[in-house]
Design a protein around this motif. Structure first.
Motif, PDB file in Angstrom:
ATOM      1  N   ALA A 151       0.820  -1.212   0.000  1.00 18.87           N
ATOM      2  CA  ALA A 151       0.000   0.000   0.000  1.00 18.87           C
ATOM      3  C   ALA A 151       0.852   1.259   0.000  1.00 18.87           C
ATOM      4  CB  ALA A 151      -0.932  -0.005   1.198  1.00 18.87           C
ATOM      5  N   VAL A 152       2.104   1.163   0.463  1.00 21.20           N
ATOM      6  CA  VAL A 152       2.991   2.328   0.452  1.00 21.20           C
ATOM      7  C   VAL A 152       4.083   2.180  -0.608  1.00 21.20           C
ATOM      8  CG1 VAL A 152       2.573   2.996   2.835  1.00 21.20           C
ATOM      9  CG2 VAL A 152       4.354   1.320   2.342  1.00 21.20           C
ATOM     10  N   GLY A 153       3.870   1.280  -1.575  1.00 22.16           N
ATOM     11  CA  GLY A 153       4.733   1.231  -2.742  1.00 22.16           C
ATOM     12  C   GLY A 153       5.862   0.240  -2.709  1.00 22.16           C
ATOM     13  N   LEU A 154       5.970  -0.583  -1.648  1.00 16.70           N
ATOM     14  CA  LEU A 154       7.059  -1.556  -1.552  1.00 16.70           C
ATOM     15  C   LEU A 154       6.472  -2.957  -1.774  1.00 16.70           C
ATOM     16  CD1 LEU A 154      10.116  -1.911  -0.939  1.00 16.70           C
ATOM     17  CD2 LEU A 154       9.464  -2.343   1.438  1.00 16.70           C
ATOM     18  N   VAL A 155       6.822  -3.576  -2.895  1.00 19.17           N
ATOM     19  CA  VAL A 155       6.294  -4.894  -3.248  1.00 19.17           C
ATOM     20  C   VAL A 155       7.395  -5.922  -3.030  1.00 19.17           C
ATOM     21  CG1 VAL A 155       5.284  -6.319  -5.059  1.00 19.17           C
ATOM     22  CG2 VAL A 155       4.715  -3.886  -4.924  1.00 19.17           C
ATOM     23  N   LEU A 156       7.147  -6.879  -2.160  1.00 18.60           N
ATOM     24  CA  LEU A 156       8.132  -7.921  -1.881  1.00 18.60           C
ATOM     25  C   LEU A 156       7.428  -9.244  -1.633  1.00 18.60           C
ATOM     26  CD1 LEU A 156       7.726  -8.195   1.410  1.00 18.60           C
ATOM     27  CD2 LEU A 156       9.319  -6.282   1.489  1.00 18.60           C
ATOM     28  N   GLU A 157       8.218 -10.312  -1.688  1.00 17.62           N
ATOM     29  CA  GLU A 157       7.674 -11.651  -1.467  1.00 17.62           C
ATOM     30  C   GLU A 157       8.811 -12.560  -1.005  1.00 17.62           C
ATOM     31  OE1 GLU A 157       8.038 -13.387  -6.025  1.00 17.62           O
ATOM     32  OE2 GLU A 157       6.166 -12.442  -5.362  1.00 17.62           O
ATOM     33  N   PRO A 158       8.470 -13.646  -0.287  1.00 19.89           N
ATOM     34  CA  PRO A 158       9.521 -14.568   0.162  1.00 19.89           C
ATOM     35  C   PRO A 158      10.251 -15.194  -1.031  1.00 19.89           C
ATOM     36  CG  PRO A 158       7.473 -14.960   1.342  1.00 19.89           C
ATOM     37  CD  PRO A 158       7.135 -14.032   0.215  1.00 19.89           C
ATOM     38  N   PHE A 159      11.546 -15.361  -0.852  1.00 18.01           N
ATOM     39  CA  PHE A 159      12.372 -15.979  -1.896  1.00 18.01           C
ATOM     40  C   PHE A 159      13.149 -17.113  -1.212  1.00 18.01           C
ATOM     41  CE2 PHE A 159      16.071 -16.272  -4.769  1.00 18.01           C
ATOM     42  CZ  PHE A 159      15.431 -16.331  -5.996  1.00 18.01           C
ATOM     43  N   GLY A 160      12.452 -18.211  -0.996  1.00 15.62           N
ATOM     44  CA  GLY A 160      13.056 -19.301  -0.247  1.00 15.62           C
ATOM     45  C   GLY A 160      12.886 -19.063   1.249  1.00 15.62           C
ATOM     46  N   PRO A 161      13.437 -19.933   2.078  1.00 17.54           N
ATOM     47  CA  PRO A 161      13.238 -19.829   3.529  1.00 17.54           C
ATOM     48  C   PRO A 161      14.012 -18.700   4.190  1.00 17.54           C
ATOM     49  CG  PRO A 161      14.718 -21.644   3.026  1.00 17.54           C
ATOM     50  CD  PRO A 161      14.214 -21.149   1.707  1.00 17.54           C
ATOM     51  N   GLY A 162      15.072 -18.198   3.568  1.00 18.76           N
ATOM     52  CA  GLY A 162      15.912 -17.203   4.233  1.00 18.76           C
ATOM     53  C   GLY A 162      16.200 -15.987   3.390  1.00 18.76           C
ATOM     54  N   ALA A 163      15.255 -15.555   2.552  1.00 19.99           N
ATOM     55  CA  ALA A 163      15.491 -14.383   1.716  1.00 19.99           C
ATOM     56  C   ALA A 163      14.164 -13.748   1.307  1.00 19.99           C
ATOM     57  CB  ALA A 163      16.309 -14.748   0.481  1.00 19.99           C
ATOM     58  N   ILE A 164      14.244 -12.456   0.967  1.00 21.19           N
ATOM     59  CA  ILE A 164      13.099 -11.677   0.488  1.00 21.19           C
ATOM     60  C   ILE A 164      13.464 -11.101  -0.867  1.00 21.19           C
ATOM     61  CG2 ILE A 164      11.962  -9.438   0.808  1.00 21.19           C
ATOM     62  CD1 ILE A 164      10.554 -11.449   2.406  1.00 21.19           C
ATOM     63  N   ALA A 165      12.515 -11.189  -1.816  1.00 22.25           N
ATOM     64  CA  ALA A 165      12.705 -10.597  -3.143  1.00 22.25           C
ATOM     65  C   ALA A 165      11.905  -9.306  -3.227  1.00 22.25           C
ATOM     66  CB  ALA A 165      12.264 -11.568  -4.225  1.00 22.25           C
ATOM     67  N   VAL A 166      12.572  -8.193  -3.473  1.00 18.46           N
ATOM     68  CA  VAL A 166      11.922  -6.889  -3.610  1.00 18.46           C
ATOM     69  C   VAL A 166      11.746  -6.615  -5.099  1.00 18.46           C
ATOM     70  CG1 VAL A 166      12.054  -4.434  -3.098  1.00 18.46           C
ATOM     71  CG2 VAL A 166      12.982  -6.093  -1.479  1.00 18.46           C
ATOM     72  N   ARG A 167      10.501  -6.438  -5.555  1.00 23.61           N
ATOM     73  CA  ARG A 167      10.208  -6.266  -6.985  1.00 23.61           C
ATOM     74  C   ARG A 167       9.875  -4.824  -7.360  1.00 23.61           C
ATOM     75  NH1 ARG A 167      10.176 -11.036  -9.307  1.00 23.61           N
ATOM     76  NH2 ARG A 167       9.849 -12.920  -8.046  1.00 23.61           N
ATOM     77  N   GLU A 168       9.291  -4.057  -6.433  1.00 27.58           N
ATOM     78  CA  GLU A 168       8.941  -2.660  -6.733  1.00 27.58           C
ATOM     79  C   GLU A 168       9.206  -1.808  -5.497  1.00 27.58           C
ATOM     80  OE1 GLU A 168       5.165  -1.983  -8.815  1.00 27.58           O
ATOM     81  OE2 GLU A 168       4.958  -4.162  -8.967  1.00 27.58           O
ATOM     82  N   THR A 169       9.560  -0.543  -5.726  1.00 23.16           N
ATOM     83  CA  THR A 169       9.816   0.401  -4.636  1.00 23.16           C
ATOM     84  C   THR A 169       9.051   1.690  -4.909  1.00 23.16           C
ATOM     85  OG1 THR A 169      11.781   1.310  -5.747  1.00 23.16           O
ATOM     86  CG2 THR A 169      12.118  -0.546  -4.224  1.00 23.16           C
ATOM     87  N   PRO A 170       8.800   2.521  -3.896  1.00 20.60           N
ATOM     88  CA  PRO A 170       8.096   3.796  -4.111  1.00 20.60           C
ATOM     89  C   PRO A 170       8.890   4.715  -5.023  1.00 20.60           C
ATOM     90  CG  PRO A 170       8.136   3.206  -1.783  1.00 20.60           C
ATOM     91  CD  PRO A 170       9.072   2.270  -2.476  1.00 20.60           C
ATOM     92  N   ALA A 171       8.225   5.249  -6.038  1.00 16.06           N
ATOM     93  CA  ALA A 171       8.911   6.107  -7.007  1.00 16.06           C
ATOM     94  C   ALA A 171       9.435   7.387  -6.357  1.00 16.06           C
ATOM     95  CB  ALA A 171       7.955   6.440  -8.152  1.00 16.06           C
ATOM     96  N   MET A 172       8.722   7.896  -5.348  1.00 17.68           N
ATOM     97  CA  MET A 172       9.132   9.149  -4.703  1.00 17.68           C
ATOM     98  C   MET A 172      10.504   9.043  -4.052  1.00 17.68           C
ATOM     99  SD  MET A 172       5.750  10.683  -2.812  1.00 17.68           S
ATOM    100  CE  MET A 172       6.751  11.913  -1.974  1.00 17.68           C
ATOM    101  N   LEU A 173      10.892   7.814  -3.630  1.00 20.82           N
ATOM    102  CA  LEU A 173      12.151   7.661  -2.920  1.00 20.82           C
ATOM    103  C   LEU A 173      13.350   7.629  -3.849  1.00 20.82           C
ATOM    104  CD1 LEU A 173      11.195   5.052  -0.164  1.00 20.82           C
ATOM    105  CD2 LEU A 173      11.138   7.543  -0.066  1.00 20.82           C
ATOM    106  N   GLY A 174      13.130   7.449  -5.140  1.00 24.77           N
ATOM    107  CA  GLY A 174      14.239   7.419  -6.091  1.00 24.77           C
ATOM    108  C   GLY A 174      15.169   6.253  -5.829  1.00 24.77           C
ATOM    109  N   GLN A 175      16.469   6.512  -5.982  1.00 22.20           N
ATOM    110  CA  GLN A 175      17.468   5.479  -5.738  1.00 22.20           C
ATOM    111  C   GLN A 175      17.679   5.330  -4.235  1.00 22.20           C
ATOM    112  OE1 GLN A 175      18.884   3.558  -8.095  1.00 22.20           O
ATOM    113  NE2 GLN A 175      17.619   4.591  -9.640  1.00 22.20           N
TER     114      GLN A 175
END
Length: 612
Positions: free
Chosen positions: A499-523
């Protein structure tokens, strides 16, 4: 080694280490017992910070003679019905306080039940119990503790100075007095000045007690809170964002009349004041929560200062929502303390002469900007119409209207009508920074940059709420390795983070995959952000760091896009700024928590000039 049963004396000393940490702990337990006994008058006397003497006297129901030996025995209590630990409606219930105190000090317990012809007394010294004897006293109970920790000298060495221990006792009494305004409290002793809180009754009893304990200044500069959600009620007073302290000592929380220091409530308080409070400053609040005893666990720690809510997010949401709504309703209100400080600066403590005046006693010798030494040589220079609020366009403001005050809607309003408004009618601009407005009862000074900064910030926040947070997809998902428990916490909050622009999902038992970030934050440092979020969830059970960063970006954009100090404004623009402030939530302080305006009452100004 052979397993053996510890002696009762050792057991009591172990229990005392958990329950009785310092003299203030003794006062807390004894005063809570008095309140549970229905006392309407409680007197506390101390000496040497409670190390050599603590005496608590009350007019409660008292105890019968055959109850005194039980009262000083472990786990003996009259406050639990059928051993139900999930329906606790009293402050005490564990039955550990008196035996714990008696195990480490010299305790004397004297009590009389209302129906008995006389009272009874019993003593405990270092765990050794004395005989019960008749005693003369009125109805109620007196508990006297001398030479605390004489039986455990090691604990005595860890105590602080007499003054520090006395201060801790005062804080305990203050908290209990706030929670029970109908009870009269008196705190005295050789280590302090006598402190008395008279009992208060009626609808205004709580506010009267808050004025006694926290000062009338707090009551005058606080928002009234009264909200309810799913049978959980929150009420009390929350200080305006411009009324704050350098520490958290003036923050009081109560759950069903019990003073608590709870991480969840502290976190909720920070969230409510997040974008309206100055950095490194702390709000002043006295908040009370009423909840079904079965929905809160007070048996977390022997000291009973920590609680656990069955639905923690419900309570947190109630606190944050109620406070934010109260601040929005307060609108442009700001602390009267700012005006008091301004008047003090004007008077300078020199009989009405300012500090500048004290340095140059002859006001006729104060030069103006052109070097003139006589005020008559200084001619009136009218304001020149300027570009006003026309700030340069910025890409960040594409979603909101141009940050300028439109005066056309107010052109037909009579000047006397504007004076009757809360922030009055604009009369002048000084140093191209401050707007002077006249009200019915005095004058208002507005910091034009700080005020407009808040107006723009609130528009940006409204735009974000209505249009949502734009997201930017990552060409290659960022993989962040984390412990399994952190991955599980983040996965549970994935929808909230999206809802605040950060899209993530589990990537195996010990990792998180971040697919999208809020555009306002830039790099951004994605790995650092995700790890910080995991830490927040582990400690506070909340993930607000992304929202906080978005708010920070919006605040920065508002700061750079608002009208700057040093820009001249047309009279219509000044009035338009005042009207916008009156209609905008939280406009009493800028994005950094500083006040945007102060009001000086005419009566105070007249006193400065000796007219009253």
């Amino acid at each position: 080694m052979t397993i053996r049963q510890l002696s009762d004396h050792a057991i009591n000393q172990i229990a005392a280490g958990e329950v009785i940490e310092r003299p203030a702990s003794v006062v807390k337990e004894l005063v809570e017992n008095a309140i549970d006994a229905g006392a309407k008058r409680i007197s506390v006397a101390t000496a040497a910070g409670g190390k050599t003497l603590i005496r608590v006297d009350d007019d409660g129901s008292g105890m019968r003679g055959d109850e005194l030996p039980l009262a000083i025995g472990r786990h003996c209590t009259s406050k639990l019905s059928e051993d139900d630990l999930f329906d606790i409606r009293s402050l005490g219930f564990r039955g550990e306080a008196l035996p714990s105190i008696g195990a480490v000090g010299r305790l004397s317990l004297t009590s009389r039940h209302g129906d008995d012809p006389h009272g009874w007394t019993i003593s405990v010294e270092g765990g050794a119990r004395g005989e019960i004897r008749p005693a003369s006293r009125p109805s109620g109970t007196q508990v006297e503790v001398r030479d605390l920790f004489f039986a455990t000298p090691a604990r005595l060495k860890f105590l602080k100075s007499d003054r520090a221990e006395a201060s801790a006792i005062t804080d305990v009494v203050k908290r209990l007095a706030l929670a029970h305004p109908s009870v009269r409290f008196e705190l005295s002793g050789s280590d302090r000045q006598t402190l008395t809180y008279a009992s208060a009754t009626g609808e205004t009893a709580l506010q009267a007690r808050m004025a006694q304990v926290m000062g009338q200044d707090f009551v005058d500069n606080a928002c009234e809170i009264d909200a309810e959600r799913e049978d959980v009620r929150l009420y009390g007073l929350a200080g305006l964002p411009t009324y704050h302290r350098a520490n958290t000592l003036a923050q009081f929380f109560f759950v069903n009349g019990r003073p608590v220091r709870d991480k969840l409530l502290m976190s909720a308080l920070r969230g409510a004041y997040a974008d309206v409070l100055a950095r490194d400053r702390h709000p002043v609040v006295a908040l009370f929560i009423e909840i079904d005893p079965r929905l809160v666990d007070v048996n977390v720690h022997p000291a009973k200062a920590d609680v656990r809510f069955r639905d923690a997010q419900l309570v947190r949401g109630l606190v944050v929502g109620a406070l934010k709504q109260a601040f929005a309703a307060a609108g442009h209100m700001a602390s009267s303390h700012n005006a008091t400080a301004a008047l003090a600066a004007f008077s300078g403590g020199t009989g009405g002469v300012s500090r500048a005046g004290a340095a140059a006693r002859d006001w006729r010798a104060i030069p103006d900007r052109r070097g003139a030494t006589d005020w008559r040589a200084s001619a009136y220079r009218p304001l020149t119409p300027d570009a006003g609020f026309d700030a340069p366009d910025q890409a960040g403001f594409a979603a909101v209207s141009q940050p300028s005050a439109d005066a056309r809607a107010h052109e037909d309003e009579a000047p006397e009508d504007r004076i009757q408004r809360p922030l009055g009618a604009a009369r002048a601009q000084i140093h191209e920074t401050y707007v002077i407005a006249q009200t019915e009862t005095g004058l208002v000074i507005v910091d034009q940059h700080a005020a407009h900064e808040r107006l723009v910030y609130e528009r940006l926040k409204t735009a974000l709420a209505e249009r949502g947070v734009a997201r930017q997809g990552l060409l290659i998902p960022e993989i962040v390795e984390l412990p399994e428990e952190d991955v599980a916490r983040l996965a549970e909050r994935a929808e909230e983070l999206e809802a605040v622009g950060l899209v993530l999902e589990p990537f195996g038992p010990g990792a998180i995959a971040v697919r999208e970030t809020p555009a306002m934050l830039g790099q951004i440092d994605i790995r650092g952000l995700v790890r910080d979020l995991a830490d927040d969830l582990a400690e506070w059970d909340k993930a607000t760091r992304v929202r906080e960063r978005l708010d920070h970006v919006a605040a920065t954009m508002a700061c750079h896009g608002s009208v700057r100090a040093g820009r001249r404004l047309r009279p219509q623009e000044m009035d338009a700024l005042l009207r916008d402030m009156e209609a905008t939530p939280n406009s009493g302080q800028c994005n950094h928590g500083r006040p945007t305006w102060i009001e000086l009452k005419l009566a105070d100004i007249e006193r400065l000039f000796g007219r009253k």
